[in-house]
Scaffold this active site. Sequence first.
Site: not given
Ligand code: NDP
Length: 448
Positions: A128, A167-168
Amino acid sequence: MDVSTHIEAVQAEVRRRNPGEAEFHQAVTEVLSSLGPALVRHPEYVRGAVVDRLCEPERQVVFRVPWVDDEGAVRVNRGFRIEFNSALGPYKGGLRFHPSVNLGIVKFLGFEQIFKNALTGMGIGGGKGGSDFDPRGRSDAEVMRFCQSFMTELYRHIGERTDVPAGDIGVGGREIGYLFGQYKRLTNRFDAGVLTGKPVAWGGSHARTEATGYGAVFFAEEMLATRGASFDGRRVVVSGSGNVALYAIEKVHALGGRVVACSDSSGYVVDEDGIDVELLKEIKEVRRERLSVYAEARPTARFSARGTLYDVPCDVALPCATQNEIRREDAVALTKNGVLAVVEGANMPSTPEAVEVFREAGILFGPGKAANAGGVATSALEMQQNAARDRWTFDQTEARLAAVMRDVHAECRRTAEEYGGGADDYVLGANIAGFLRVADAMQAQGIV
Ligand code: NDP
């Protein structure tokens, strides 16, 4: 030494060696507290110090990322890549760009990734990375210069047979494009397989963008089926409104459920008519605006900057935002409102106290390392297509994803039952099933 003393000793050593890294300690404790029955059956893993070795990353890279903003000011961020474990294949795991990123967060994510990747059954190790850079509010040109600087160090550590980032949070198609462009310029090679999550037009896989959200919903569907239930007619809340959340919402709707609430870091919206996912994508993915804009555009919706969406009554909760977002009180509210299943699209979104509430209440709980494995599994499918210079159709790829999620679900239940937790203990099943695959490979490869 008996098994529980051994586990406690490893945990104490992790805390001593990695001071202040609370999320990493939490992730290690979560996994190690499941491993007792596996270590009792396999004393050779204790003798081979497999757990001690698993908790120490194979390599940790920390680097300076200097860049120039649109006003001409020089900015400095910190970059990370944790190459945690390569027993099953090249390191594989995303990059996170968010101001909260630090060494402990990247290590927690890398540690989780080892077991998740093992669970998919595909030959990928765990890693990661990321940076404390905040892409929010930055122009495309600033994001590009940051990505170029980040890759100028990262490129020497990665490769399709070494380490394959994706990505993440904060790293989507735009960032992957800039990172790939700089990698290509530095190496003079079009190594499509060095990064996943690329656009389909130049080496990406169909269904990768959708994979984590869709996969979590497929996993939840399997869990509901064990109770003779389905998504049809169910009320669902989904936290977040990023990549994972958007496609989880889309798939829930396709299966007949209704997502009535979602969130971002500024608050949450409730829309009793069901979230309009196309409008949400336009606001969050294209215009990159705050969630309140959604409520301004939809008369049926209301936005709240205070409180939590977990107070909204639902049958299924899909936390898809970030770690430790479901606290004990949120879990109590969900339970009181009669939630059937909580399935983690995000990594470690439930605090240990929340998980305990779900366990005591007998609520179906799908841990992220199993439920969100669809993203990395489809990344592995992207690597396969890159290696064969092939491209599968969307339907072919989605069918493979659905099959992987069904297998991961079945393996969790089978392992949980075999190791005495009962089939519904997905935490035990996921941790032990993932661990055994990695531990076997580590033992076979000697002390490395
Ligand atoms: P994105 O950046 O696309 O979206 C993240 C979302 O979560 C946004 O709506 C963001 O809000 C919100 N967010 C982030 N931090 C906070 C916080 N501290 N409090 C409240 N809301 C928050 O990320 P992903 O969708 O890719 O990832 C989301 C989760 O899924 C993470 O835990 C990631 O590790 C996990 N994941 C992702 C994968 C992937 O393929 N992308 C694979 C496996 C797991 P805002 O728009 O305001 O920033």
